[in-house]
Design a protein around this motif. Structure first.
Motif, PDB file in Angstrom:
ATOM      1  N   ALA A  72      -2.392   0.073  -0.280  1.00 44.67           N
ATOM      2  CA  ALA A  72      -2.421   0.578   1.092  1.00 44.67           C
ATOM      3  C   ALA A  72      -2.604   2.080   1.063  1.00 44.67           C
ATOM      4  O   ALA A  72      -2.300   2.745   0.070  1.00 44.67           O
ATOM      5  CB  ALA A  72      -1.130   0.217   1.832  1.00 44.67           C
ATOM      6  N   THR A  74      -1.894   5.628   3.612  1.00 36.77           N
ATOM      7  CA  THR A  74      -1.222   6.149   4.801  1.00 36.77           C
ATOM      8  C   THR A  74      -1.931   7.422   5.249  1.00 36.77           C
ATOM      9  O   THR A  74      -2.082   8.366   4.476  1.00 36.77           O
ATOM     10  CB  THR A  74       0.256   6.424   4.526  1.00 36.77           C
ATOM     11  OG1 THR A  74       0.900   5.181   4.204  1.00 36.77           O
ATOM     12  CG2 THR A  74       0.933   7.034   5.746  1.00 36.77           C
ATOM     13  N   ARG A  84      -0.650   3.268   8.544  1.00 33.98           N
ATOM     14  CA  ARG A  84      -0.787   2.673   7.216  1.00 33.98           C
ATOM     15  C   ARG A  84      -1.803   1.546   7.286  1.00 33.98           C
ATOM     16  O   ARG A  84      -1.692   0.647   8.134  1.00 33.98           O
ATOM     17  CB  ARG A  84       0.564   2.132   6.736  1.00 33.98           C
ATOM     18  CG  ARG A  84       0.541   1.430   5.377  1.00 33.98           C
ATOM     19  CD  ARG A  84       1.925   0.877   5.057  1.00 33.98           C
ATOM     20  NE  ARG A  84       1.982   0.179   3.778  1.00 33.98           N
ATOM     21  CZ  ARG A  84       1.641  -1.095   3.598  1.00 33.98           C
ATOM     22  NH1 ARG A  84       1.206  -1.833   4.635  1.00 33.98           N
ATOM     23  NH2 ARG A  84       1.730  -1.657   2.403  1.00 33.98           N
ATOM     24  N   GLU A 103      -4.594  11.629   3.196  1.00 31.13           N
ATOM     25  CA  GLU A 103      -4.595  10.202   2.872  1.00 31.13           C
ATOM     26  C   GLU A 103      -3.758  10.018   1.609  1.00 31.13           C
ATOM     27  O   GLU A 103      -4.156  10.463   0.532  1.00 31.13           O
ATOM     28  CB  GLU A 103      -6.023   9.692   2.633  1.00 31.13           C
ATOM     29  CG  GLU A 103      -7.016   9.983   3.746  1.00 31.13           C
ATOM     30  CD  GLU A 103      -6.780   9.187   5.013  1.00 31.13           C
ATOM     31  OE1 GLU A 103      -6.102   8.121   4.934  1.00 31.13           O
ATOM     32  OE2 GLU A 103      -7.250   9.622   6.080  1.00 31.13           O
ATOM     33  N   ASN A 105      -1.306   7.460  -0.945  1.00 28.72           N
ATOM     34  CA  ASN A 105      -0.823   6.164  -1.401  1.00 28.72           C
ATOM     35  C   ASN A 105       0.681   6.291  -1.595  1.00 28.72           C
ATOM     36  O   ASN A 105       1.140   6.819  -2.603  1.00 28.72           O
ATOM     37  CB  ASN A 105      -1.508   5.767  -2.708  1.00 28.72           C
ATOM     38  CG  ASN A 105      -0.928   4.500  -3.307  1.00 28.72           C
ATOM     39  OD1 ASN A 105      -0.198   3.764  -2.636  1.00 28.72           O
ATOM     40  ND2 ASN A 105      -1.233   4.242  -4.570  1.00 28.72           N
ATOM     41  N   GLU A 107       2.655   3.785  -1.839  1.00 31.47           N
ATOM     42  CA  GLU A 107       3.131   2.536  -2.431  1.00 31.47           C
ATOM     43  C   GLU A 107       3.550   2.761  -3.887  1.00 31.47           C
ATOM     44  O   GLU A 107       3.326   3.817  -4.469  1.00 31.47           O
ATOM     45  CB  GLU A 107       2.015   1.486  -2.371  1.00 31.47           C
ATOM     46  CG  GLU A 107       1.273   1.413  -1.055  1.00 31.47           C
ATOM     47  CD  GLU A 107       2.167   1.117   0.136  1.00 31.47           C
ATOM     48  OE1 GLU A 107       2.974   0.171   0.037  1.00 31.47           O
ATOM     49  OE2 GLU A 107       2.054   1.820   1.165  1.00 31.47           O
ATOM     50  N   THR A 111      -3.613   2.028  -5.398  1.00 28.00           N
ATOM     51  CA  THR A 111      -4.423   1.608  -4.264  1.00 28.00           C
ATOM     52  C   THR A 111      -5.897   1.761  -4.630  1.00 28.00           C
ATOM     53  O   THR A 111      -6.302   2.772  -5.201  1.00 28.00           O
ATOM     54  CB  THR A 111      -4.108   2.452  -3.019  1.00 28.00           C
ATOM     55  OG1 THR A 111      -2.831   2.073  -2.504  1.00 28.00           O
ATOM     56  CG2 THR A 111      -5.139   2.251  -1.922  1.00 28.00           C
TER      57      THR A 111
END
Length: 231
Positions: A72, A74, A84, A103, A105, A107, A111
């Protein structure tokens, strides 16, 4: 005409946190034979490490589409937007008169995404941002319009005479797409090996297509397709 650009022939850069491959000239990669494909100017194949990303930076007068393949991203921007976008979904940013965005990531996994830039038809327009989920099940065996300059398509809006489309195919399945006269398509299988009008493309290869009234895609294995149709 189908101009195949094998993945291993693409330009690229490795910044540690970002591994990027460029279908067209971008940043420090320059190839006069790969400047654009019609109005399509950038197609970057990015891998962004966990807990890293692009810090705030500016853009103007460009339609920027992000197709998230895994993980993903964000987004935050100077217009006050934050969102997101997860795997299989799409975000668009019309840079217009100017916008700053980041931008990241956020996570705990890498990504992967395609970043696509299309030249705008409306220089100096008001900037904007949007995102939308597109379940892969809704595009099984057919192209679904993900972003478009035609409001009748019911997709994310961009200020360009162009469409960004996605499809999934099971091994052995085929689909067709009519390419209008004077238009060009650029097709990339995010996953899987496919046949395009008799030409083989492997995962993450690119194909510039023009003067082909009908595009027939057959999957040799389960495949996920992304394509831009533009002038």
């Amino acid at each position: 005409m189908i101009d195949v650009r094998p993945f291993n022939s693409l330009g690229g850069a490795d910044h540690g946190w970002l591994k990027a491959r460029h279908h067209f000239s971008f940043a420090n990669y320059y190839d006069p034979a790969r400047m654009s494909w019609g109005r399509l100017r950038v197609w970057n194949d990015d891998e962004i490490a966990a807990q890293s990303g692009f810090p705030p930076h500016p853009h103007a007068d460009m339609e920027i589409i992000t197709y998230v393949r895994t993980g993903a991203i964000t987004h935050e921007d100077s217009m006050g937007n934050r969102g997101r976008t997860g795997a299989g979904d799409v975000q668009v940013m019309s840079a217009g008169t100017g916008v700053r965005h980041s931008e990241f990531n956020l996570e705990d996994e890498t990504t992967t995404l395609f970043q696509i830039w299309i030249e705008t038809d409306k220089p100096g327009a008001k900037p904007g941002w949007g995102m939308k989920p597109f379940p892969r099940s809704d595009r099984t065996g057919k192209f679904q319009v993900l972003a478009s300059g035609d409001p009748d398509d019911g997709a994310l809006d961009i200020n360009a005479d162009a469409r960004v489309l996605g499809a999934t195919l099971k091994a052995g399945e085929s689909l067709t797409y009519d390419l209008a006269e004077g238009r060009r398509a650029y097709l990339v299988p995010a996953v899987g090996s496919i046949d395009v009008n008799g030409t083989v493309l492997n995962a993450r290869d690119g194909a510039g297509i023009k003067d082909e009234p009908t595009i027939t895609v057959t999957a040799h294995e389960d495949a996920e397709l992304v394509m831009v149709d533009s002038r």
